[in-house]
Design a protein around this motif. Structure first.
Motif, PDB file in Angstrom:
ATOM      1  N   GLY A   1       0.826  -1.197   0.000  1.00  0.00           N
ATOM      2  CA  GLY A   1       0.000   0.000   0.000  1.00  0.00           C
ATOM      3  C   GLY A   1       0.863   1.251   0.000  1.00  0.00           C
ATOM      4  N   PHE A   2       1.927   1.189   0.783  1.00  0.00           N
ATOM      5  CA  PHE A   2       2.854   2.307   0.880  1.00  0.00           C
ATOM      6  C   PHE A   2       3.525   2.555  -0.469  1.00  0.00           C
ATOM      7  CE2 PHE A   2       7.231   3.745   1.762  1.00  0.00           C
ATOM      8  CZ  PHE A   2       6.948   4.959   2.362  1.00  0.00           C
ATOM      9  N   ILE A   3       3.990   1.485  -1.095  1.00  0.00           N
ATOM     10  CA  ILE A   3       4.646   1.585  -2.409  1.00  0.00           C
ATOM     11  C   ILE A   3       3.648   2.123  -3.445  1.00  0.00           C
ATOM     12  CG2 ILE A   3       5.608   0.178  -4.298  1.00  0.00           C
ATOM     13  CD1 ILE A   3       7.648   0.372  -2.188  1.00  0.00           C
ATOM     14  N   ARG A   4       2.394   1.620  -3.354  1.00  0.00           N
ATOM     15  CA  ARG A   4       1.375   2.051  -4.312  1.00  0.00           C
ATOM     16  C   ARG A   4       1.158   3.563  -4.203  1.00  0.00           C
ATOM     17  NH1 ARG A   4      -2.312  -1.519  -2.925  1.00  0.00           N
ATOM     18  NH2 ARG A   4      -3.438  -0.178  -1.528  1.00  0.00           N
ATOM     19  N   LYS A   5       1.099   4.061  -2.962  1.00  0.00           N
ATOM     20  CA  LYS A   5       0.894   5.497  -2.747  1.00  0.00           C
ATOM     21  C   LYS A   5       2.061   6.296  -3.308  1.00  0.00           C
ATOM     22  CE  LYS A   5      -2.117   5.424   1.170  1.00  0.00           C
ATOM     23  NZ  LYS A   5      -1.921   4.814   2.490  1.00  0.00           N
ATOM     24  N   LYS A   6       3.259   5.783  -3.065  1.00  0.00           N
ATOM     25  CA  LYS A   6       4.467   6.475  -3.529  1.00  0.00           C
ATOM     26  C   LYS A   6       4.429   6.627  -5.060  1.00  0.00           C
ATOM     27  CE  LYS A   6       8.995   5.018  -4.377  1.00  0.00           C
ATOM     28  NZ  LYS A   6      10.087   4.100  -4.043  1.00  0.00           N
ATOM     29  N   TYR A   7       4.121   5.536  -5.747  1.00  0.00           N
ATOM     30  CA  TYR A   7       4.107   5.596  -7.208  1.00  0.00           C
ATOM     31  C   TYR A   7       2.929   6.430  -7.721  1.00  0.00           C
ATOM     32  CZ  TYR A   7       7.918   2.270  -7.627  1.00  0.00           C
ATOM     33  OH  TYR A   7       9.146   1.672  -7.553  1.00  0.00           O
TER      34      TYR A   7
ATOM     35  N   ILE B   1       6.384   8.422 -16.954  1.00  0.00           N
ATOM     36  CA  ILE B   1       5.261   7.731 -16.311  1.00  0.00           C
ATOM     37  C   ILE B   1       5.347   6.245 -16.616  1.00  0.00           C
ATOM     38  CG2 ILE B   1       2.755   7.398 -16.371  1.00  0.00           C
ATOM     39  CD1 ILE B   1       2.417  10.365 -16.469  1.00  0.00           C
ATOM     40  N   LYS B   2       5.707   5.942 -17.850  1.00  0.00           N
ATOM     41  CA  LYS B   2       5.834   4.533 -18.228  1.00  0.00           C
ATOM     42  C   LYS B   2       6.955   3.877 -17.421  1.00  0.00           C
ATOM     43  CE  LYS B   2       6.133   1.327 -21.994  1.00  0.00           C
ATOM     44  NZ  LYS B   2       7.057   0.521 -21.210  1.00  0.00           N
ATOM     45  N   THR B   3       8.063   4.597 -17.249  1.00  0.00           N
ATOM     46  CA  THR B   3       9.183   4.057 -16.466  1.00  0.00           C
ATOM     47  C   THR B   3       8.730   3.746 -15.042  1.00  0.00           C
ATOM     48  OG1 THR B   3      10.559   5.532 -17.751  1.00  0.00           O
ATOM     49  CG2 THR B   3      11.604   4.467 -15.889  1.00  0.00           C
ATOM     50  N   ILE B   4       7.933   4.660 -14.471  1.00  0.00           N
ATOM     51  CA  ILE B   4       7.452   4.460 -13.104  1.00  0.00           C
ATOM     52  C   ILE B   4       6.513   3.249 -13.038  1.00  0.00           C
ATOM     53  CG2 ILE B   4       5.857   5.447 -11.412  1.00  0.00           C
ATOM     54  CD1 ILE B   4       7.284   8.091 -11.896  1.00  0.00           C
ATOM     55  N   ASN B   5       5.622   3.142 -14.022  1.00  0.00           N
ATOM     56  CA  ASN B   5       4.724   1.984 -14.042  1.00  0.00           C
ATOM     57  C   ASN B   5       5.517   0.681 -14.121  1.00  0.00           C
ATOM     58  OD1 ASN B   5       2.601   3.717 -13.966  1.00  0.00           O
ATOM     59  ND2 ASN B   5       2.047   3.499 -16.124  1.00  0.00           N
TER      60      ASN B   5
ATOM     61  N   GLN C   1       5.580  -2.311 -11.407  1.00  0.00           N
ATOM     62  CA  GLN C   1       5.252  -3.685 -11.810  1.00  0.00           C
ATOM     63  C   GLN C   1       6.346  -4.651 -11.404  1.00  0.00           C
ATOM     64  OE1 GLN C   1       3.974  -4.410 -15.774  1.00  0.00           O
ATOM     65  NE2 GLN C   1       2.124  -3.205 -15.541  1.00  0.00           N
ATOM     66  N   ARG C   2       7.602  -4.241 -11.594  1.00  0.00           N
ATOM     67  CA  ARG C   2       8.702  -5.130 -11.223  1.00  0.00           C
ATOM     68  C   ARG C   2       8.711  -5.387  -9.724  1.00  0.00           C
ATOM     69  NH1 ARG C   2      11.672  -2.792 -15.409  1.00  0.00           N
ATOM     70  NH2 ARG C   2      12.734  -1.286 -14.101  1.00  0.00           N
ATOM     71  N   TRP C   3       8.429  -4.333  -8.959  1.00  0.00           N
ATOM     72  CA  TRP C   3       8.395  -4.471  -7.507  1.00  0.00           C
ATOM     73  C   TRP C   3       7.289  -5.450  -7.099  1.00  0.00           C
ATOM     74  CZ3 TRP C   3       5.299  -3.754  -3.253  1.00  0.00           C
ATOM     75  CH2 TRP C   3       5.966  -3.696  -2.021  1.00  0.00           C
ATOM     76  N   MET C   4       6.113  -5.290  -7.708  1.00  0.00           N
ATOM     77  CA  MET C   4       4.989  -6.173  -7.389  1.00  0.00           C
ATOM     78  C   MET C   4       5.273  -7.615  -7.816  1.00  0.00           C
ATOM     79  SD  MET C   4       2.692  -4.561  -5.700  1.00  0.00           S
ATOM     80  CE  MET C   4       1.599  -5.983  -5.645  1.00  0.00           C
ATOM     81  N   THR C   5       5.902  -7.781  -8.972  1.00  0.00           N
ATOM     82  CA  THR C   5       6.227  -9.116  -9.459  1.00  0.00           C
ATOM     83  C   THR C   5       7.137  -9.839  -8.469  1.00  0.00           C
ATOM     84  OG1 THR C   5       6.018  -8.407 -11.743  1.00  0.00           O
ATOM     85  CG2 THR C   5       7.296 -10.401 -11.366  1.00  0.00           C
ATOM     86  N   ASP C   6       8.126  -9.100  -7.984  1.00  0.00           N
ATOM     87  CA  ASP C   6       9.059  -9.658  -7.021  1.00  0.00           C
ATOM     88  C   ASP C   6       8.329 -10.102  -5.753  1.00  0.00           C
ATOM     89  OD1 ASP C   6      11.805 -10.160  -6.649  1.00  0.00           O
ATOM     90  OD2 ASP C   6      11.815  -8.615  -5.082  1.00  0.00           O
ATOM     91  N   LEU C   7       7.443  -9.222  -5.270  1.00  0.00           N
ATOM     92  CA  LEU C   7       6.668  -9.534  -4.070  1.00  0.00           C
ATOM     93  C   LEU C   7       5.762 -10.748  -4.311  1.00  0.00           C
ATOM     94  CD1 LEU C   7       5.942  -8.572  -1.180  1.00  0.00           C
ATOM     95  CD2 LEU C   7       4.090  -7.245  -2.196  1.00  0.00           C
ATOM     96  N   ASN C   8       5.120 -10.787  -5.479  1.00  0.00           N
ATOM     97  CA  ASN C   8       4.239 -11.916  -5.800  1.00  0.00           C
ATOM     98  C   ASN C   8       5.007 -13.241  -5.833  1.00  0.00           C
ATOM     99  OD1 ASN C   8       1.934 -10.414  -5.908  1.00  0.00           O
ATOM    100  ND2 ASN C   8       1.938 -10.148  -8.126  1.00  0.00           N
TER     101      ASN C   8
ATOM    102  N   ARG D   1      -6.345   0.607 -10.069  1.00  0.00           N
ATOM    103  CA  ARG D   1      -7.095  -0.639 -10.156  1.00  0.00           C
ATOM    104  C   ARG D   1      -6.532  -1.526 -11.261  1.00  0.00           C
ATOM    105  NH1 ARG D   1     -12.308   1.110  -9.377  1.00  0.00           N
ATOM    106  NH2 ARG D   1     -12.583   1.472 -11.579  1.00  0.00           N
ATOM    107  N   ASN D   2      -6.168  -0.893 -12.389  1.00  0.00           N
ATOM    108  CA  ASN D   2      -5.594  -1.679 -13.481  1.00  0.00           C
ATOM    109  C   ASN D   2      -4.328  -2.387 -13.035  1.00  0.00           C
ATOM    110  OD1 ASN D   2      -7.485  -1.248 -15.366  1.00  0.00           O
ATOM    111  ND2 ASN D   2      -6.501   0.568 -16.225  1.00  0.00           N
ATOM    112  N   ILE D   3      -3.442  -1.628 -12.406  1.00  0.00           N
ATOM    113  CA  ILE D   3      -2.186  -2.215 -11.952  1.00  0.00           C
ATOM    114  C   ILE D   3      -2.467  -3.323 -10.953  1.00  0.00           C
ATOM    115  CG2 ILE D   3      -0.152  -1.746 -10.521  1.00  0.00           C
ATOM    116  CD1 ILE D   3       0.131   0.858 -12.033  1.00  0.00           C
ATOM    117  N   HIS D   4      -3.469  -3.100 -10.085  1.00  0.00           N
ATOM    118  CA  HIS D   4      -3.680  -4.096  -9.047  1.00  0.00           C
ATOM    119  C   HIS D   4      -4.479  -5.301  -9.496  1.00  0.00           C
ATOM    120  CE1 HIS D   4      -1.145  -2.715  -5.976  1.00  0.00           C
ATOM    121  NE2 HIS D   4      -1.245  -1.581  -6.637  1.00  0.00           N
ATOM    122  N   SER D   5      -5.416  -5.128 -10.425  1.00  0.00           N
ATOM    123  CA  SER D   5      -6.071  -6.346 -10.895  1.00  0.00           C
ATOM    124  C   SER D   5      -5.070  -7.158 -11.710  1.00  0.00           C
ATOM    125  CB  SER D   5      -7.341  -6.051 -11.680  1.00  0.00           C
ATOM    126  OG  SER D   5      -7.054  -5.246 -12.771  1.00  0.00           O
ATOM    127  N   TRP D   6      -4.158  -6.461 -12.376  1.00  0.00           N
ATOM    128  CA  TRP D   6      -3.065  -7.157 -13.061  1.00  0.00           C
ATOM    129  C   TRP D   6      -2.214  -7.921 -12.042  1.00  0.00           C
ATOM    130  CZ3 TRP D   6       1.979  -5.998 -11.792  1.00  0.00           C
ATOM    131  CH2 TRP D   6       2.942  -6.693 -12.510  1.00  0.00           C
TER     132      TRP D   6
END
Ligand SMILES: [Zn+2]
Length: 366
Positions: free
Chosen positions: A205-211, A227-231, A235-242, A281-286
């Motif tokens: 949640g913290f990371i999501r707010k930051k981005y 913006i694309k670089t940030i996305n 995504q890479r951060w979330m992938t790692d966590l997943n 929501r897009n990033i998170h449903s992904w």
């Protein structure tokens, strides 16, 4: 089961990179020419039909196979386009007869002024060690491809392995959400809870707010590329966590002798994310979808079944008495008149497991 290993090559010399790039240019021409011939109704193709392309015939033959498969899909898709389109950056593909992996070196044929074999050292990673173990144990090697992405060279190898299905009978229900990214409840077939695991969503949640705030700042300055670089970074951060979360869930499942993992169909995850704006929501449903994919993939590797159940009322239903009441859930807390007081996401995880168990238990004689 089929697995893909993407191996990074140690940085090739300028000369070798140029040879790669030349071969990729030829692959693009070759694939386009194959697609034209298929469109013209010529289906009996061989490498000899494409003498003008400077590629090893093994690569041409593999291109013919790949483009034929793509062309079938293209016809089915009823696309408005004239023919399949190939971007300028195509992978160079090989079947299992044409590449070799020895120790830490891969060798492949490429075209210079003639067909030649080249050897490339692979970066040593845990993934590569894992692949080497499978090769030692005589797994079946499938096709492979050399490709270029963000300034790095990769070799992707697919292998087929035999997985023995577990005979374990315990069930793990997994609830996926935002406050708790995952809550798992492990149950016996009779419904007794053996163990549970929470993965807190605070850091995510913290990371999501930051981005999100970074995106907002950049949005005001109308800069699209950053913006694309940030996305991509998010995504890479979330992938790692997943990857980490799914690994821990499967470790628990193996430890607790789970035979079946039960999750919800994805639609509900989108609804649960109502509180987010559409970009988030897009990033998170992904991300939720990816997490389910990782869990399913790692479960299958461990011989564990994965089942999906209807998401209806999993968060509103009481896991103890079965009563459905929306107001029983207040944030993290679920309280029911029957006396059940429980973390609301654990309640959902138990419901998910129960939903799978219920029809099983009904089948048993009373
Ligand atoms: Zn109740």
């Amino acid at each position: 089961m089929q697995l893909t290993y993407v191996l990074e090559l140690l940085k090739p010399t300028k000369r070798k990179q140029n040879i790669f790039l030349q071969n990729i240019t030829e692959v693009v021409k070759n694939r386009r020419a194959i697609a034209s011939k298929l469109k013209a109704g010529e289906t009996k193709l061989s490498s000899a039909d494409f003498k003008e392309h400077n590629l090893p015939s093994a690569v041409k033959n593999q291109n013919i196979r790949e483009v034929k498969a793509l062309y079938k899909l293209f016809l089915k898709s009823n696309s408005d386009k004239e023919n399949i389109e190939f971007k300028a950056n195509q992978p160079i593909c090989y079947n299992n007869q044409n590449y070799k992996i020895d120790d830490h070196i891969i060798s492949i044929p490429l075209y210079t002024n003639k067909c030649q074999r080249f050897a490339f050292p692979v970066k040593q990673t845990r993934r590569f060690e894992e692949l080497q173990q499978y090769i030692k144990n005589n797994c079946t090697l499938g096709k492979a491809s050399l490709f270029y992405k963000r300034g790095k060279w990769y070799f992707a190898v697919t292998i087929k392995i035999a997985v023995r299905k577990t005979t374990n009978s315990n069930i793990m229900g997994i609830d996926i959400g935002l406050r708790q990214l995952t809550v798992a409840s492990v149950k016996t077939p009779e419904g007794k809870e053996l163990n549970r695991q929470f993965h807190n969503g605070k850091q995510a949640g913290f990371i999501r707010k930051k981005y999100r705030s970074l995106r907002r700042k950049l949005g005001q300055s109308k800069k699209v590329k950053p913006i694309k670089t940030i996305n991509d970074k998010e995504q890479r951060w979330m992938t790692d966590l997943n990857h980490k979360i799914s690994r821990q869930l499967i470790n628990l499942a193996v430890q607790e002798q789970v035979g079946t993992i039960v999750m919800e169909n994805l639609e509900n995850i989108r609804n649960n994310a109502k509180s987010l704006n559409s970009a988030d929501r897009n990033i998170h449903s992904w991300s939720f979808y990816q997490l389910q994919q990782f869990i399913e993939y790692k479960a299958n590797l461990a011989g564990i079944n994965v089942e999906y159940v209807s998401p209806e009322f999993t968060s509103q239903c009481c896991c103890k008495c079965g009563k459905v009441k929306e107001s029983n859930r207040k944030g993290n807390q679920y309280s029911c008149k029957c006396g059940n007081q429980i973390h609301s996401d654990l309640n959902a995880a138990r419901n998910i497991a129960n939903r799978f168990l219920a029809p099983l238990n009904k089948q048993q004689p009373a």
